[in-house]
Enzyme design. Structure first.
Site, PDB file in Angstrom:
ATOM      1  N   HIS A   3       0.864  -1.176   0.000  1.00 50.00           N
ATOM      2  CA  HIS A   3       0.000   0.000   0.000  1.00 50.00           C
ATOM      3  C   HIS A   3       0.902   1.228   0.000  1.00 50.00           C
ATOM      4  O   HIS A   3       1.646   1.466   0.960  1.00 50.00           O
ATOM      5  CB  HIS A   3      -0.899   0.021   1.238  1.00 50.00           C
ATOM      6  CG  HIS A   3      -1.819  -1.149   1.347  1.00 50.00           C
ATOM      7  ND1 HIS A   3      -2.987  -1.249   0.626  1.00 50.00           N
ATOM      8  CD2 HIS A   3      -1.743  -2.282   2.097  1.00 50.00           C
ATOM      9  CE1 HIS A   3      -3.602  -2.386   0.923  1.00 50.00           C
ATOM     10  NE2 HIS A   3      -2.862  -3.034   1.812  1.00 50.00           N
ATOM     11  N   HIS A  17      -0.591  -7.113  -5.168  1.00 45.44           N
ATOM     12  CA  HIS A  17      -0.674  -8.332  -4.365  1.00 45.44           C
ATOM     13  C   HIS A  17      -0.204  -9.509  -5.195  1.00 45.44           C
ATOM     14  O   HIS A  17      -0.477  -9.592  -6.398  1.00 45.44           O
ATOM     15  CB  HIS A  17      -2.121  -8.566  -3.920  1.00 45.44           C
ATOM     16  CG  HIS A  17      -2.424 -10.002  -3.600  1.00 45.44           C
ATOM     17  ND1 HIS A  17      -3.011 -10.867  -4.508  1.00 45.44           N
ATOM     18  CD2 HIS A  17      -2.189 -10.737  -2.480  1.00 45.44           C
ATOM     19  CE1 HIS A  17      -3.131 -12.062  -3.956  1.00 45.44           C
ATOM     20  NE2 HIS A  17      -2.643 -12.020  -2.744  1.00 45.44           N
ATOM     21  N   ASN A  28       0.802 -13.957  -4.544  1.00 48.49           N
ATOM     22  CA  ASN A  28       1.124 -15.080  -3.669  1.00 48.49           C
ATOM     23  C   ASN A  28       1.352 -16.322  -4.509  1.00 48.49           C
ATOM     24  O   ASN A  28       0.756 -16.490  -5.580  1.00 48.49           O
ATOM     25  CB  ASN A  28       0.035 -15.312  -2.610  1.00 48.49           C
ATOM     26  CG  ASN A  28      -1.192 -15.991  -3.185  1.00 48.49           C
ATOM     27  OD1 ASN A  28      -1.279 -17.211  -3.239  1.00 48.49           O
ATOM     28  ND2 ASN A  28      -2.158 -15.191  -3.635  1.00 48.49           N
ATOM     29  N   ARG A  41       2.015 -20.679  -3.804  1.00 48.60           N
ATOM     30  CA  ARG A  41       1.948 -21.691  -2.749  1.00 48.60           C
ATOM     31  C   ARG A  41       2.028 -23.095  -3.338  1.00 48.60           C
ATOM     32  O   ARG A  41       1.641 -23.341  -4.488  1.00 48.60           O
ATOM     33  CB  ARG A  41       0.665 -21.547  -1.939  1.00 48.60           C
ATOM     34  CG  ARG A  41      -0.598 -21.640  -2.767  1.00 48.60           C
ATOM     35  CD  ARG A  41      -1.847 -21.302  -1.953  1.00 48.60           C
ATOM     36  NE  ARG A  41      -3.049 -21.290  -2.778  1.00 48.60           N
ATOM     37  CZ  ARG A  41      -3.464 -20.234  -3.470  1.00 48.60           C
ATOM     38  NH1 ARG A  41      -2.789 -19.097  -3.404  1.00 48.60           N
ATOM     39  NH2 ARG A  41      -4.560 -20.290  -4.199  1.00 48.60           N
ATOM     40  N   HIS A  44     -20.860  -8.446  -2.931  1.00 46.77           N
ATOM     41  CA  HIS A  44     -21.871  -7.594  -2.315  1.00 46.77           C
ATOM     42  C   HIS A  44     -21.885  -6.181  -2.892  1.00 46.77           C
ATOM     43  O   HIS A  44     -22.835  -5.439  -2.689  1.00 46.77           O
ATOM     44  CB  HIS A  44     -21.664  -7.539  -0.795  1.00 46.77           C
ATOM     45  CG  HIS A  44     -20.341  -7.001  -0.369  1.00 46.77           C
ATOM     46  ND1 HIS A  44     -19.195  -7.765  -0.366  1.00 46.77           N
ATOM     47  CD2 HIS A  44     -19.958  -5.764   0.057  1.00 46.77           C
ATOM     48  CE1 HIS A  44     -18.174  -7.040   0.069  1.00 46.77           C
ATOM     49  NE2 HIS A  44     -18.616  -5.820   0.313  1.00 46.77           N
ATOM     50  N   GLY A  61      -4.228 -22.231  11.834  1.00 40.79           N
ATOM     51  CA  GLY A  61      -3.595 -21.678  13.021  1.00 40.79           C
ATOM     52  C   GLY A  61      -2.346 -20.888  12.719  1.00 40.79           C
ATOM     53  O   GLY A  61      -1.376 -20.902  13.484  1.00 40.79           O
ATOM     54  N   GLY A  62      -2.356 -20.172  11.595  1.00 42.64           N
ATOM     55  CA  GLY A  62      -1.203 -19.358  11.211  1.00 42.64           C
ATOM     56  C   GLY A  62      -1.034 -18.143  12.106  1.00 42.64           C
ATOM     57  O   GLY A  62      -1.876 -17.842  12.963  1.00 42.64           O
TER      58      GLY A  62
END
Length: 267
Positions: free
Chosen positions: A95, A105, A107, A109, A169, A251-252
């Site tokens: 940002h 952005h 990522n 994985r 939305h 649980g990161g």
């Protein structure tokens, strides 16, 4: 075909290198600020390193690496539910202070569940002020990366990105798109070069866009407009983003998961 330990380590090493490249690029763009690095451990297995920059030019940037594992993949149902898993990846968000410099952005994985594994990831651009030349440069770099996989990959993954980053939305897109892919299966040696190509395309093209826009003049009204636009970014990440949901389900590290959120937003 099973994923070998050597292949997993190859992906881990590359994801860590992308994190380092992004840290260097964003520090150069800011000119003064330095990333704060924090390592974290997950009690159930694995951990990661988060890096956050809060500067004068780069208002907030994050570059995170993680490798987590466990006895039970956190799917509620389906063929992978409850199987042992390993998940590793790199993610980044930026940002900028200047409303003319877009949010970026990306990522990448790799997830292994039982004997199966697949890649996922993508990159997208969210400008407050849209510049056609920036959009073209961003998409051109990603198309070149997609072409290393197969001729129709860009068309498929840019369409998927458009659909994925749709804010339901509000019935609007989050930005000007990019590419998105998931559950990409096949031979490691066949797919991993494409994943690397996406990472390198982003590392090269996004900082170049920021360098061009970071010093443009802007008005207080444009800054307020940027902060309102960031509100939609927050809404998407908290309501729909798969990475946010997966991080919470496994649980990161909460600070690393929510580093994607902007420092200031309005509604």
């Amino acid at each position: 075909m099973a994923l070998t330990h050597s292949q997993l380590q190859t992906a881990v090493t590359y994801f860590q290198s992308v994190q380092s490249q992004l840290v260097d690029a964003f520090e150069k763009i800011d000119g003064q600020g330095k990333f704060e690095r924090k390592s974290w451990q997950r009690p159930e297995g694995g951990g990661g390193t988060m890096a956050v920059l809060r500067g004068q030019t780069v208002e907030k940037a994050g570059a995170n690496f993680s490798q987590v594992e466990g006895d039970k993949y956190p799917a509620v149902e389906g063929e992978y539910a409850g199987k042992p898993f390993v998940a590793t990846g790199v993610s980044t968000i930026c940002h900028m202070q200047n409303p003319h410099a877009p949010i970026g952005h990306m990522n990448l994985r790799l997830i292994k569940v039982g004997e199966d594994f697949w890649f996922g990831g993508g990159a997208d651009l969210t400008p407050c002020k849209v510049y056609d030349e920036d959009t073209k440069a961003f998409h051109s770099a990603l198309k070149k990366a997609c072409d290393t996989l197969r001729p129709d990959a860009y068309a498929e993954y840019t369409k998927w990105c458009k659909e994925y980053f749709h804010i339901k939305h509000r019935n609007s897109e989050r930005g000007v798109g990019g590419v998105f892919f998931d559950y990409l299966k096949g031979g490691f040696d066949e797919i991993f070069p494409f994943v690397k190509a996406v990472g390198q395309a982003y590392v090269e093209v996004y900082p170049s866009i920021l360098q061009k826009r970071k010093d443009q003049s802007y008005t207080p009204e444009e800054k307020v407009e940027q902060e309102h636009w960031r509100g939609r970014y927050v809404e998407f990440n908290l309501l729909y983003d798969r990475g946010t949901k997966f991080g919470l389900m496994t649980g990161g590290n909460l600070e690393a998961i929510f580093v994607s959120l902007p420092p200031v937003a309005r509604w």
